[in-house]
Design an enzyme around this catalytic site. Structure first.
Site, PDB file in Angstrom:
ATOM      1  N   GLY A  59      -6.788  53.924 -85.655  1.00  0.00           N
ATOM      2  CA  GLY A  59      -7.428  55.191 -85.282  1.00  0.00           C
ATOM      3  C   GLY A  59      -6.405  56.233 -84.925  1.00  0.00           C
ATOM      4  CG  ASN A  60      -7.055  60.119 -85.253  1.00  0.00           C
ATOM      5  OD1 ASN A  60      -7.623  60.841 -84.443  1.00  0.00           O
ATOM      6  ND2 ASN A  60      -7.567  59.860 -86.453  1.00  0.00           N
ATOM      7  NE  ARG A  61      -2.529  60.015 -77.950  1.00  0.00           N
ATOM      8  CZ  ARG A  61      -1.362  60.359 -77.440  1.00  0.00           C
ATOM      9  NH1 ARG A  61      -0.265  59.909 -77.982  1.00  0.00           N
ATOM     10  NH2 ARG A  61      -1.301  61.141 -76.401  1.00  0.00           N
ATOM     11  CB  SER A  62      -8.948  63.389 -82.884  1.00  0.00           C
ATOM     12  OG  SER A  62      -9.842  64.460 -82.758  1.00  0.00           O
TER      13      SER A  62
END
Ligand code: CTP
Length: 412
Positions: free
Chosen positions: A208-211
């Site tokens: 995933g990513n940190r958005s």
């Protein structure tokens, strides 16, 4: 810290005004609550007094030597009326001054935001709609009510937006004035993606990513406040729907792609504007495991082969309906090959979208931050710099850039 007058009308939704008051005071504002007599039948004066630290009355005959309605109105930097009932809108539109709140509205010269809440029939009645038009013509913001569950078992437009949404929108008006919430997206359909995609490695793990989704949520909230019919395609974010907009939850980039293409095309009519604010994973694990990957097992992975995900923004551009405006986002840093703007211009041209909202992330990341500074680049060469401000204010600037470029006539 600003001086805010919180006017409270006599509707069931008055109970939410205590939470709104709390949001304002926690934001460091100095709040004076002015309820109507009807509001005090729903919420006691003691609640407002304790939470605001100021005396509360609905009557111009209290505190006469102080001439309260004149002082409160003159000192205010923002008036928010929530809930604004049909009766209160009518009294404000006709310039009545028969209680402390309406008298204060006549003496206030600052921005005024009405947040209507009532039954759908009362909201849609031509008398109410005429009053709303009058108040807007005079420069007030009248938010469209959220769509959702009303007091009884019925649902429809008429619901008071959640206090957190009202507080966020009030902050935009404090910073940028009533223009930021002009009703210029009324009758428009907009589709926004937000959050970050999650690409499964196995049934319990993902890349995933940190958005945080905050910028996308703000875009949806401000678009709804400006009258748009909003769909928010939310990747990996489980926050409450802003302003009662329709949220389509998705996980992977492929799911986001399918949802965005379907919503942009629409069942009845295509979206007027499509905004890709989501952080979409460019790669995904090529062969996610159907069973949980266990350490020590024969199948213990030592590397994760990745495959390329589709570029959703580029596909939305090629498949867009006539006149549909497409907006992309980009996080850029300057390097040996060019500065942030040079990279952004190249990306705008490569993606073929109409607008690109550019975050300069050279000085640190913006994920999860409350504020943002962006540059809005248009395909026609226009460059708009938005200095560091709240994400709802950034959203208002993005819609300011979108609205004049919407070419199709608005359906009435
Ligand atoms: N985007 C998309 N599909 C992807 C990747 C990104 O639709 N698979 C969208 C994002 O929502 C955003 C824009 O494209 O609106 C960002 O462009 P992108 O090329 O992904 O930016 P970077 O990842 O920063 O690209 P690069 O690494 O090439 O600079």
């Amino acid at each position: 810290m600003s001086r805010i007058v919180l006017g409270v009308g006599g509707g069931v939704a008055a109970y939410k005004s205590a939470l709104l008051l709390r949001a304002f005071t926690e934001g460091g504002h100095d709040v004076r609550v002015v309820p109507t007599a009807g509001a005090l039948r729903f919420v006691g004066a003691a609640t407002f007094e304790a939470l605001s630290g100021s005396p509360v009355t609905s009557d111009v005959w209290d505190d006469v030597p102080e001439v309260a309605h004149v002082r409160i109105g003159r000192e205010a930097e923002l008036v928010v009326v929530a809930p604004a009932t049909a009766d209160l809108l009518a009294r404000a539109a006709t310039g009545r001054a028969d209680d402390l709140l309406t008298a204060t509205l006549l003496t206030a010269t600052c921005p005024v935001v009405f947040v209507p809440a009532m039954h759908t029939e009362m909201w849609l009645h031509p008398a109410t709609q005429d009053n709303v038009a009058t108040l807007r013509r005079r420069g007030a913001v009248v938010l469209p009510p959220a769509v959702g569950r009303l007091t009884g078992p019925d649902s429809g437009p008429g619901r008071l937006p959640e206090p957190a949404d009202i507080a966020a929108l009030a902050r935009v008006v404090l910073a940028h004035g009533t223009r930021a919430l002009a009703p210029d997206l009324a009758g428009r359909r907009v589709v926004i993606s937000a959050g970050g995609t999650r690409e499964p490695l196995d049934p319990v793990r993902y890349l995933g990513n940190r958005s945080s989704g905050r910028q996308g949520w703000a875009l949806a909230r401000v678009a709804a406040a400006r009258g748009a019919d909003v769909v928010l395609v939310a990747a990996g974010v489980d926050a409450p729907a802003p302003f009662g907009v329709r949220v389509v939850p998705v996980g992977t980039a492929e799911e986001l792609r399918a949802a965005m293409l379907a919503e942009a095309a629409g069942d009845d009519r295509p979206a007027d504007a499509v905004v890709m604010a989501a952080a979409v994973a460019d790669f995904r694990p090529g062969t996610p495991s159907a069973t949980k990957l266990k350490k020590g097992s024969a199948a213990e992975p030592t590397s994760v082969p990745l495959v390329r995900n589709p570029d959703v923004l580029a596909e939305l551009v090629t498949k867009r309906a006539p006149g549909q405006l497409v907006v992309g986002f980009a996080a850029e840093t300057g390097d040996d090959e060019g500065d942030v703007l040079a990279h952004a211009r190249a990306k705008l041209a490569r993606k073929g979208c109409d607008l690109l909202v550019v975050n300069d992330v050279s000085a640190g990341q913006v994920f999860g931050a409350e504020e943002n500074a962006v540059v809005v680049l248009a395909a026609d060469g226009t460059v708009t710099e938005v200095p560091r401000t709240g994400k709802d204010a950034v959203a208002a600037h993005v819609w300011d850039a979108v609205v004049p470029r919407l070419s199709t006539p608005r359906p009435d």
